[in-house]
Design a protein around this motif. Sequence first.
Motif, PDB file in Angstrom:
ATOM      1  N   GLU A  91       0.733  -1.246   0.106  1.00 31.01           N
ATOM      2  CA  GLU A  91      -0.104  -0.136  -0.150  1.00 31.01           C
ATOM      3  C   GLU A  91       0.823   1.379   0.014  1.00 31.01           C
ATOM      4  N   TYR A  92       0.925   2.032  -1.177  1.00 30.46           N
ATOM      5  CA  TYR A  92       1.680   3.359  -1.200  1.00 30.46           C
ATOM      6  C   TYR A  92       3.060   2.968  -1.167  1.00 30.46           C
ATOM      7  N   GLY A  93       3.628   1.965  -1.684  1.00 29.41           N
ATOM      8  CA  GLY A  93       5.321   1.412  -1.510  1.00 29.41           C
ATOM      9  C   GLY A  93       4.969   0.415  -0.829  1.00 29.41           C
ATOM     10  N   ARG A  94       6.247  -0.150  -0.360  1.00 28.04           N
ATOM     11  CA  ARG A  94       6.554  -1.325   0.331  1.00 28.04           C
ATOM     12  C   ARG A  94       6.669  -1.057   1.705  1.00 28.04           C
ATOM     13  N   HIS A  95       6.228  -1.893   2.745  1.00 27.83           N
ATOM     14  CA  HIS A  95       6.048  -1.508   4.120  1.00 27.83           C
ATOM     15  C   HIS A  95       6.175  -2.798   4.807  1.00 27.83           C
ATOM     16  N   GLU A  96       7.221  -2.701   5.683  1.00 29.46           N
ATOM     17  CA  GLU A  96       7.264  -4.077   6.750  1.00 29.46           C
ATOM     18  C   GLU A  96       6.084  -4.124   7.710  1.00 29.46           C
ATOM     19  N   GLY A  97       5.514  -5.151   7.909  1.00 30.51           N
ATOM     20  CA  GLY A  97       4.602  -5.336   8.921  1.00 30.51           C
ATOM     21  C   GLY A  97       5.194  -5.909  10.539  1.00 30.51           C
ATOM     22  N   LEU A  98       4.283  -6.553  11.175  1.00 32.81           N
ATOM     23  CA  LEU A  98       4.695  -6.850  12.462  1.00 32.81           C
ATOM     24  C   LEU A  98       5.369  -8.351  12.295  1.00 32.81           C
ATOM     25  N   GLY A  99       5.048  -8.896  11.144  1.00 34.13           N
ATOM     26  CA  GLY A  99       5.608 -10.258  10.758  1.00 34.13           C
ATOM     27  C   GLY A  99       5.275 -11.571  11.701  1.00 34.13           C
ATOM     28  N   GLY A 103       3.078 -13.710   5.244  1.00 35.69           N
ATOM     29  CA  GLY A 103       2.041 -13.184   3.958  1.00 35.69           C
ATOM     30  C   GLY A 103       2.136 -11.932   3.540  1.00 35.69           C
ATOM     31  N   ARG A 104       1.307 -11.314   2.631  1.00 40.23           N
ATOM     32  CA  ARG A 104       1.834  -9.914   2.329  1.00 40.23           C
ATOM     33  C   ARG A 104       0.348  -9.393   1.920  1.00 40.23           C
ATOM     34  N   VAL A 105       0.126  -8.043   1.914  1.00 39.50           N
ATOM     35  CA  VAL A 105      -1.159  -7.450   1.706  1.00 39.50           C
ATOM     36  C   VAL A 105      -1.066  -6.598   0.236  1.00 39.50           C
ATOM     37  N   VAL A 106      -1.943  -6.802  -0.652  1.00 43.55           N
ATOM     38  CA  VAL A 106      -1.827  -6.349  -1.939  1.00 43.55           C
ATOM     39  C   VAL A 106      -3.305  -5.757  -2.158  1.00 43.55           C
ATOM     40  N   ARG A 107      -3.300  -5.103  -3.463  1.00 40.64           N
ATOM     41  CA  ARG A 107      -4.355  -4.004  -3.741  1.00 40.64           C
ATOM     42  C   ARG A 107      -5.150  -4.966  -4.608  1.00 40.64           C
ATOM     43  N   PHE A 108      -6.612  -4.981  -4.380  1.00 44.07           N
ATOM     44  CA  PHE A 108      -7.503  -5.555  -5.359  1.00 44.07           C
ATOM     45  C   PHE A 108      -7.141  -5.106  -6.790  1.00 44.07           C
ATOM     46  N   TYR A 145      -7.377  -3.089   0.191  1.00 44.07           N
ATOM     47  CA  TYR A 145      -6.232  -4.037   0.174  1.00 44.07           C
ATOM     48  C   TYR A 145      -6.669  -5.514   0.719  1.00 44.07           C
ATOM     49  N   HIS A 146      -6.048  -6.441   0.440  1.00 43.95           N
ATOM     50  CA  HIS A 146      -6.484  -7.770   1.123  1.00 43.95           C
ATOM     51  C   HIS A 146      -4.982  -8.688   1.428  1.00 43.95           C
ATOM     52  N   VAL A 147      -5.365  -9.480   2.119  1.00 44.14           N
ATOM     53  CA  VAL A 147      -4.005 -10.271   2.652  1.00 44.14           C
ATOM     54  C   VAL A 147      -4.071 -11.499   1.746  1.00 44.14           C
ATOM     55  N   LEU A 148      -2.682 -12.053   1.423  1.00 46.32           N
ATOM     56  CA  LEU A 148      -2.428 -13.472   0.987  1.00 46.32           C
ATOM     57  C   LEU A 148      -1.477 -13.980   1.852  1.00 46.32           C
ATOM     58  N   PRO A 149      -2.091 -14.977   2.634  1.00 52.44           N
ATOM     59  CA  PRO A 149      -1.397 -15.530   3.765  1.00 52.44           C
ATOM     60  C   PRO A 149      -0.566 -16.627   2.866  1.00 52.44           C
ATOM     61  N   THR A 150       0.825 -16.790   3.517  1.00 54.57           N
ATOM     62  CA  THR A 150       1.736 -17.609   2.960  1.00 54.57           C
ATOM     63  C   THR A 150       1.360 -19.109   3.315  1.00 54.57           C
ATOM     64  N   ARG A 151       0.745 -19.479   4.560  1.00 47.29           N
ATOM     65  CA  ARG A 151       0.311 -20.694   4.877  1.00 47.29           C
ATOM     66  C   ARG A 151      -1.027 -21.097   4.663  1.00 47.29           C
ATOM     67  N   ARG A 152      -1.821 -21.954   4.017  1.00 44.50           N
ATOM     68  CA  ARG A 152      -2.843 -22.293   3.815  1.00 44.50           C
ATOM     69  C   ARG A 152      -3.574 -22.370   5.235  1.00 44.50           C
ATOM     70  N   GLU A 153      -2.764 -22.985   6.158  1.00 46.04           N
ATOM     71  CA  GLU A 153      -3.360 -23.253   7.337  1.00 46.04           C
ATOM     72  C   GLU A 153      -3.708 -22.139   8.325  1.00 46.04           C
ATOM     73  N   ASP A 154      -3.158 -20.985   7.792  1.00 47.55           N
ATOM     74  CA  ASP A 154      -3.284 -19.825   8.636  1.00 47.55           C
ATOM     75  C   ASP A 154      -4.736 -19.174   8.187  1.00 47.55           C
ATOM     76  N   LEU A 155      -5.372 -19.886   7.149  1.00 49.68           N
ATOM     77  CA  LEU A 155      -6.513 -19.286   6.561  1.00 49.68           C
ATOM     78  C   LEU A 155      -7.626 -19.718   6.974  1.00 49.68           C
ATOM     79  N   LEU A 156      -8.270 -19.342   7.789  1.00 46.57           N
ATOM     80  CA  LEU A 156      -9.595 -19.811   8.530  1.00 46.57           C
ATOM     81  C   LEU A 156     -11.090 -19.560   7.851  1.00 46.57           C
ATOM     82  N   ALA A 157     -11.033 -18.131   7.251  1.00 52.18           N
ATOM     83  CA  ALA A 157     -12.261 -18.161   6.634  1.00 52.18           C
ATOM     84  C   ALA A 157     -12.301 -16.987   5.292  1.00 52.18           C
ATOM     85  N   THR A 158     -12.911 -17.403   4.250  1.00 50.33           N
ATOM     86  CA  THR A 158     -12.975 -16.373   3.207  1.00 50.33           C
ATOM     87  C   THR A 158     -14.310 -15.853   2.897  1.00 50.33           C
ATOM     88  N   ALA A 159     -14.109 -14.593   2.122  1.00 45.86           N
ATOM     89  CA  ALA A 159     -15.434 -14.044   1.798  1.00 45.86           C
ATOM     90  C   ALA A 159     -15.390 -14.054   0.043  1.00 45.86           C
TER      91      ALA A 159
END
Length: 207
Positions: A91-99, A103-108, A145-159
Motif C-alpha cells: 500500500e503506497y510503496g513497500r512497508h514491513e509489518g509486524l511479521g 504473507g503480504r497485503v496487496v491491492r484488489f 487491500y487484502h491479505v495473501l497468507p503464505t500458509r494455507r493453514e493460517d486461512l480460517l475463513a474467506t468471503a
Amino acid sequence: MIAIIDYGMGNLHSVSKAVERLGCEAVVTSSAEEILAADGAILPGVGAFGDAMRNLRETGLDRVVRELAASGKPLLGICLGMQLLFEESEEYGRHEGLGLLPGRVVRFQGDYKVPHMGWNELKFEQASPLFADLEPGYVYFVHSYHVLPTRREDLLATADYHQPVTAIVGRGSVHGMQFHPEKSGELGMALLHRFTELVEGARVKSR
C-alpha cells in the motif's frame, strides 16, 4: 481485562464498547505496561498500512505487540489491524509489518469497484475455536487491500468479492478479522464473543 491498543489509528470507542457489551472489561490504552498486563489484546486499525506501522514503531508498540503475542496471550487484529499482523504491504510503496504471520497485503486488481465495501458471506475454510458451532453468515467489510497468507493453514475463513478474499486468519493465539465484527450484527458479535472466551480461557490457564 482486554487491552484495546491505541496507536492513533482505529475504531477504539466502537471496539471497546462492543467488548463491554459482551460483559468483558476493556481498556483503551497506549501503555506498554497495561497492554502486557492484560489477559489479551485487540489491535484495531483504520487508514494506511505505512502510517500505522510508523505510529507503532515511533511509540514502541510494535515491540509490545510482538511481546504480547510471544507470551501466548490472545491477540486479535481487526481490519487494518489484521493486515498489520503480516510481513509486508504494497500500500503506497513497500512497508514491513509486524511479521507475526507470513504473507503480504496487496491491492484488489480487476474491473470492479474498489474499495470492497458492504456485507459479504463468510465461508469457513477449516475448524477454529472462533466459530465452532456457528453458522456462516454475512459480515461488514470496508477495504481496498487484502491479505495473501503464505500458509494455507493460517486461512480460517474467506468471503467472495470477485475472488476468494481472506476474511479470518489465525495461528496459535494470534487471530485477525478483515471485517469489522463490532459492525457486523449478530454474527460479528458472536465471533468477537468467541475471542473474549479465548482470552478468559487463557487467563484461567495462567493462574
